[in-house]
Design an enzyme around this catalytic site. Structure first.
Site, mmCIF file in Angstrom:
data_model
loop_
_atom_site.group_PDB
_atom_site.id
_atom_site.type_symbol
_atom_site.label_atom_id
_atom_site.label_comp_id
_atom_site.label_asym_id
_atom_site.label_seq_id
_atom_site.Cartn_x
_atom_site.Cartn_y
_atom_site.Cartn_z
ATOM 1 N N CYS A 1 0.866 -1.247 0.015
ATOM 2 C CA CYS A 1 0.043 -0.036 -0.049
ATOM 3 C C CYS A 1 1.053 1.196 -0.016
ATOM 4 C CB CYS A 1 -0.922 0.019 1.144
ATOM 5 S SG CYS A 1 -1.894 1.504 1.400
ATOM 6 N N HIS B 1 -9.077 -4.092 -1.755
ATOM 7 C CA HIS B 1 -8.067 -3.296 -0.979
ATOM 8 C C HIS B 1 -8.651 -1.725 -0.926
ATOM 9 C CE1 HIS B 1 -3.758 -2.191 -0.079
ATOM 10 N NE2 HIS B 1 -4.199 -0.981 -0.455
ATOM 11 N N GLU B 2 -8.725 -1.184 -2.040
ATOM 12 C CA GLU B 2 -9.237 0.236 -1.929
ATOM 13 C C GLU B 2 -10.572 0.646 -1.551
ATOM 14 O OE1 GLU B 2 -6.862 1.958 -2.938
ATOM 15 O OE2 GLU B 2 -5.592 0.553 -4.277
#
Ligand code: ZN
Length: 175
Positions: free
Chosen positions: A101, A143-144
């Site tokens: 990330c 994830h986002e």
């Protein structure tokens, strides 16, 4: 290319907030933010970003899958801005895969994600889109999307033994 935004890092409380829904899609400041997020993703050779990562607490993500040294198998696609995204359905057992990330520099972790999801979002033209995503692109989305709930990938790593440094990660894929 638009301005590159500064990315905030783990420890900044903004990464832990639930992002606000976007009401006015046509707002020029929103269109500027989208361009900035896309430029910032490209500049960092990232495959996605969420607005809270540039200190904007808004439900907006960019999914920008493309092959990179870190993800050579990633499918190539134009960056897509997804406004007020949500997961409508998911299927399959969660599968573990490596993630990193831009807000958590230097660390990689094995994160379980659904291999197949159906999502809904509003696009930049104010159209509601429904799409099925699989594999790596589904992983990017999850994830986002987590960033919009104040969740970072480390929260989903099941054991600290499944966290490694970026340097060790590189070795895994070059040896
Ligand atoms: Zn992230």
């Amino acid at each position: 290319m638009s301005k590159i935004s500064e990315i905030i890092h783990l420890g900044n409380p903004l990464l832990r907030e639930v992002a606000k829904p976007i009401q006015k899609i046509e707002d020029p400041s929103l269109q500027n933010l989208i361009q900035e997020l896309i430029s910032t993703t490209i500049d960092h050779n990232g495959v996605g970003i969420a607005a809270p990562q540039v200190a904007q607490s808004l439900q907006l993500i960019i999914v920008a899958s493309h092959p990179t040294p870190r993800y050579p198998q990633a499918p190539q696609m134009e960056p897509i801005a997804m406004i007020n995204p949500r997961i409508v359905n998911h299927s399959g057992e969660p599968e573990k895969g490596w993630e990193g990330c831009l807000s958590v520099p230097g660390i990689r972790g094995l994160v379980p994600r659904y291999p197949q999801i159906v999502i809904e979002y509003t696009d930049i033209h104010n159209q509601v889109c429904c799409q099925e995503l699989t594999g790596f692109v589904a992983r990017i989305f999850q994830h986002e999307y987590d960033h919009l709930q104040g969740i970072v990938f480390l929260d989903r790593v099941e054991s600290t033994q499944e966290m490694i440094t970026e340097q060790e990660y590189q070795k895994l894929f070059t040896e």
